[in-house]
Design a protein around this motif. Structure first.
Motif, mmCIF file in Angstrom:
data_model
loop_
_atom_site.group_PDB
_atom_site.id
_atom_site.type_symbol
_atom_site.label_atom_id
_atom_site.label_comp_id
_atom_site.label_asym_id
_atom_site.label_seq_id
_atom_site.Cartn_x
_atom_site.Cartn_y
_atom_site.Cartn_z
ATOM 1 N N SER A 1 0.859 -1.233 -0.192
ATOM 2 C CA SER A 1 0.152 -0.225 0.095
ATOM 3 C C SER A 1 0.879 1.078 -0.184
ATOM 4 O O SER A 1 1.777 1.076 0.686
ATOM 5 C CB SER A 1 -0.836 -0.072 1.463
ATOM 6 N N THR B 1 1.523 4.872 1.436
ATOM 7 C CA THR B 1 0.965 5.796 2.759
ATOM 8 C C THR B 1 1.195 7.153 2.882
ATOM 9 O O THR B 1 2.263 7.492 2.207
ATOM 10 C CB THR B 1 1.634 5.162 3.861
ATOM 11 N N ARG B 2 0.330 8.050 3.136
ATOM 12 C CA ARG B 2 0.324 9.335 3.312
ATOM 13 C C ARG B 2 0.622 9.923 4.418
ATOM 14 O O ARG B 2 0.824 11.001 4.703
ATOM 15 C CB ARG B 2 -1.029 10.111 2.487
ATOM 16 N N TYR B 3 0.876 8.808 5.528
ATOM 17 C CA TYR B 3 0.605 9.224 6.948
ATOM 18 C C TYR B 3 2.018 8.685 7.755
ATOM 19 O O TYR B 3 2.090 8.744 8.866
ATOM 20 C CB TYR B 3 -0.488 8.886 7.638
ATOM 21 N N ASN C 1 -7.519 6.571 9.945
ATOM 22 C CA ASN C 1 -6.262 5.685 9.889
ATOM 23 C C ASN C 1 -5.661 5.483 11.014
ATOM 24 O O ASN C 1 -5.123 4.438 11.724
ATOM 25 C CB ASN C 1 -5.435 6.201 8.755
ATOM 26 N N CYS D 1 -5.403 2.122 13.401
ATOM 27 C CA CYS D 1 -4.077 1.518 13.620
ATOM 28 C C CYS D 1 -3.710 1.325 15.124
ATOM 29 O O CYS D 1 -3.168 0.425 15.771
ATOM 30 C CB CYS D 1 -3.070 2.265 12.867
ATOM 31 N N LEU E 1 -0.282 -1.656 8.486
ATOM 32 C CA LEU E 1 -0.351 -0.553 7.624
ATOM 33 C C LEU E 1 -0.884 0.867 7.999
ATOM 34 O O LEU E 1 -1.716 0.802 9.221
ATOM 35 C CB LEU E 1 -0.959 -0.767 6.402
ATOM 36 N N THR E 2 -0.264 1.986 7.824
ATOM 37 C CA THR E 2 -0.667 3.237 8.454
ATOM 38 C C THR E 2 -1.738 3.985 7.419
ATOM 39 O O THR E 2 -2.262 5.041 8.033
ATOM 40 C CB THR E 2 0.366 4.152 8.671
ATOM 41 N N ASP E 3 -2.013 3.378 6.141
ATOM 42 C CA ASP E 3 -2.997 4.098 5.324
ATOM 43 C C ASP E 3 -3.836 3.396 4.776
ATOM 44 O O ASP E 3 -3.432 2.835 3.530
ATOM 45 C CB ASP E 3 -2.150 5.112 4.537
ATOM 46 N N THR F 1 -6.057 4.859 1.316
ATOM 47 C CA THR F 1 -5.579 5.097 0.189
ATOM 48 C C THR F 1 -5.692 4.323 -0.829
ATOM 49 O O THR F 1 -5.766 3.127 -0.753
ATOM 50 C CB THR F 1 -4.105 5.545 0.097
ATOM 51 N N SER G 1 -7.330 -3.834 2.245
ATOM 52 C CA SER G 1 -5.929 -3.940 3.327
ATOM 53 C C SER G 1 -6.239 -4.763 4.428
ATOM 54 O O SER G 1 -5.476 -5.794 4.675
ATOM 55 C CB SER G 1 -5.996 -2.474 3.834
ATOM 56 N N GLU H 1 4.284 -1.230 3.102
ATOM 57 C CA GLU H 1 3.863 0.066 2.514
ATOM 58 C C GLU H 1 5.093 0.743 2.118
ATOM 59 O O GLU H 1 6.276 0.621 2.635
ATOM 60 C CB GLU H 1 2.948 0.700 3.484
#
Length: 241
Positions: free
Chosen positions: A117, A119-121, A142, A146, A153-155, A158, A187, A199
């Motif tokens: 994945s 991740t934006r974060y 998110n 988590c 995974l942190t996002d 997305t 996910s 990610e």
């Protein structure tokens, strides 16, 4: 495993972004790939542009999604037409994640990941532009998910996901075809199957080149919340075992 990729791009009145996305993909990716453009409506302004691109680039495939409206079904229609085992789903207005594609594919082909994945974060990933309320809700969803479930995974939300076709063909997506809710479900199901998941940070700049957003606050929040609560329930139960 051979390094190749089927890139599935659902479109909805994305004439300007589509041309830019395809040209950047074909000029920057140095491995075998195909670009599958999927549209729901024959009157979509992306279709004439996609036909022009198809004449210019041999690796363009244009698919009319007649399974059902929405990105969830566009993905299904795209996978059915794909020739490669490695699949990337991405939004047409997300130009800058192109910089992360090669790293994502290396994780699958070389490091034997099953599901990767964006991740934006985390790890330098960023989300810029777009709806402020959408950004806040996505970040809170998110981060809290988590924290509560210890998800790796942190996002989850997305839409930029890469996976092996076998994974997709062996699961069923039950979430409603609203927005990119199915990416959340993908996910969670990859994790429940004990697959090797990871990610890659990306810089997401929403609607840099315009286009028509399908974001509808009430409808989207309702469906994301349903998936969120389902995920909490099943993962907390799994963690207690």
């Amino acid at each position: 495993m051979e390094k190749n990729l089927s890139i599935i791009i659902p479109v909805y009145n994305e004439k300007d972004s589509l041309s830019i996305m395809v040209k950047i993909l074909n000029s920057s990716l140095e491995f075998k790939h195909e670009i599958i453009i999927v549209y729901d409506d024959l009157n979509d302004n992306s279709v004439p542009e996609a036909k022009k691109l198809k004449e210019k680039f041999k690796n363009i495939i244009l698919v009319h999604n007649n399974i059902g409206k929405g990105v969830k079904f566009a993905l299904q229609a795209g996978v059915e037409k794909s020739q490669y085992q490695n699949i990337l789903i991405t939004a047409v207005d997300e130009i800058f994640p192109i910089l992360s594609i090669d790293k994502m594919l290396n994780m699958i082909v070389i490091e034997n990941y099953d599901f990767v994945s964006g991740t934006r974060y985390a790890n330098g990933g960023k989300r810029l532009g777009g709806s402020l309320i959408g950004h806040i809700l996505s970040l809170l969803a998110n981060k809290s998910f988590c924290l509560i479930t210890r998800f790796p995974l942190t996002d989850l939300t997305t839409g930029i996901k890469m996976f092996r076709k076998d994974f997709y063909n062996n699961i069923s997506i039950s979430s409603n075809p609203v927005g990119w809710v199915f990416a959340f479900e993908l996910s969670i199901k990859a994790h429940l199957m004990n697959l090797k998941i990871g990610e890659v940070p990306l810089i997401s700049i929403d609607r840099l080149f315009g286009g028509a957003s399908t974001f509808k606050l009430g409808k989207w929040v309702k469906e994301y919340l349903k998936c969120y609560m389902w995920g909490l329930k099943i993962l907390l139960k799994k963690n207690d075992k």
